[in-house]
Design an enzyme around this catalytic site. Structure first.
Site, PDB file in Angstrom:
ATOM      1  N   CYS A   1      -4.840  -4.395 -17.521  1.00  0.00           N
ATOM      2  CA  CYS A   1      -5.516  -3.384 -16.589  1.00  0.00           C
ATOM      3  C   CYS A   1      -6.380  -4.037 -15.548  1.00  0.00           C
ATOM      4  O   CYS A   1      -6.752  -5.096 -15.680  1.00  0.00           O
ATOM      5  CB  CYS A   1      -6.478  -2.568 -17.628  1.00  0.00           C
ATOM      6  SG  CYS A   1      -5.549  -1.175 -18.392  1.00  0.00           S
TER       7      CYS A   1
ATOM      8  N   HIS B   1     -10.350   0.701 -13.785  1.00  0.00           N
ATOM      9  CA  HIS B   1     -11.344   0.983 -14.471  1.00  0.00           C
ATOM     10  C   HIS B   1     -12.470   0.214 -14.186  1.00  0.00           C
ATOM     11  O   HIS B   1     -12.382  -0.793 -13.687  1.00  0.00           O
ATOM     12  CB  HIS B   1     -11.295   1.275 -16.362  1.00  0.00           C
ATOM     13  CG  HIS B   1     -10.962  -0.025 -16.694  1.00  0.00           C
ATOM     14  ND1 HIS B   1     -11.726  -0.982 -17.018  1.00  0.00           N
ATOM     15  CD2 HIS B   1      -9.568  -0.642 -17.280  1.00  0.00           C
ATOM     16  CE1 HIS B   1     -11.141  -1.900 -17.784  1.00  0.00           C
ATOM     17  NE2 HIS B   1     -10.110  -1.882 -17.697  1.00  0.00           N
TER      18      HIS B   1
END
Length: 229
Positions: free
Chosen positions: A198, A182
């Site tokens: 992440c 992301h």
């Protein structure tokens, strides 16, 4: 509603301490002087300029705060993975989009602030989202209710959302791993160990990667030497 991995950074008021750790040398790669690998600052300024046409602002990247090693470029890259695969080298802080002819597009990334936070192995990009909603996991809320409890219902996409303008969701065996690739509201953290697992990219880079890969893309997160012993 997908729940995102514990510990995304949420801007200065919610900053989680990043780890400054020793890094191994980057893999031996020969940088290719192609259009996707600009050789001078002016080209990078264009690539990382503010983006128009988005529902929310995507500001220009302050390149003075980014190590040039982690700016997008095309490189020679030897791998057994098929073209179109995303390979994340957690230890080197790079994500590669494998291309034909032993080449890859290379993006700098920020990774988990502790080795145990990092996903490892193969997965599938089973979902893609523009300006994704962010929701702290139950573990995050349980550990730090004063910080995350008020976001239990989720935070819509937009400025300040820690996922940035795009997210690619990693699934394994048909199930959400709760890990994503992301964007970020903290571009200066690219190249560091900072998240809870992440993989974060510069916003211009995640938008570029997002448009290049379809749902169903294979993604491989390499184990670090620390993890493998």
């Amino acid at each position: 509603m997908a729940i995102d991995r514990r510990g995304f950074l949420f801007g200065a008021p919610f900053l989680l301490a990043g780890c400054a750790t020793a890094r191994r040398p980057a893999p031996a790669e020969a940088a290719l002087p192609l259009a996707s690998a600009p050789a001078h600052a002016a080209s990078y300024e264009a690539i990382y300029a503010a983006l128009d046409g988005e529902p929310h602002p995507v500001p220009a990247v302050d390149l003075s705060r980014i190590d040039p090693r982690f700016l997008r470029r095309e490189v020679a890259y030897a791998t057994r993975e098929e073209p179109g695969t995303i390979v994340v080298d957690v230890e080197a802080r790079y994500a590669y989009l494998v291309r034909e002819g032993g080449r890859a597009l290379r993006y700098g990334v920020g990774v988990g602030r502790e080795e145990g936070f990092n996903f490892r192995g193969a997965a599938t990009i089973a979902r893609k989202a523009e300006w994704p909603r962010w929701t702290p996991t139950p573990d995050m809320i349980r550990r730090e209710p004063e910080r995350y409890g008020k976001y239990a219902g989720g935070l819509p996409g937009g400025p300040g959302n820690p996922l940035g303008p795009r997210a690619l969701y990693l699934y394994r065996g048909g199930r959400d791993t709760l890990y994503r690739l992301h964007g970020t509201v903290e571009p200066w953290t690219i190249g560091t160990m900072v998240s809870s697992g992440c993989i974060r990219l510069l916003n211009q880079d995640i938008i570029d990667l997002y448009r290049r890969v379809p749902a169903g893309t294979r993604a491989v997160v390499l184990a670090s030497s620390a993890a493998t012993g």
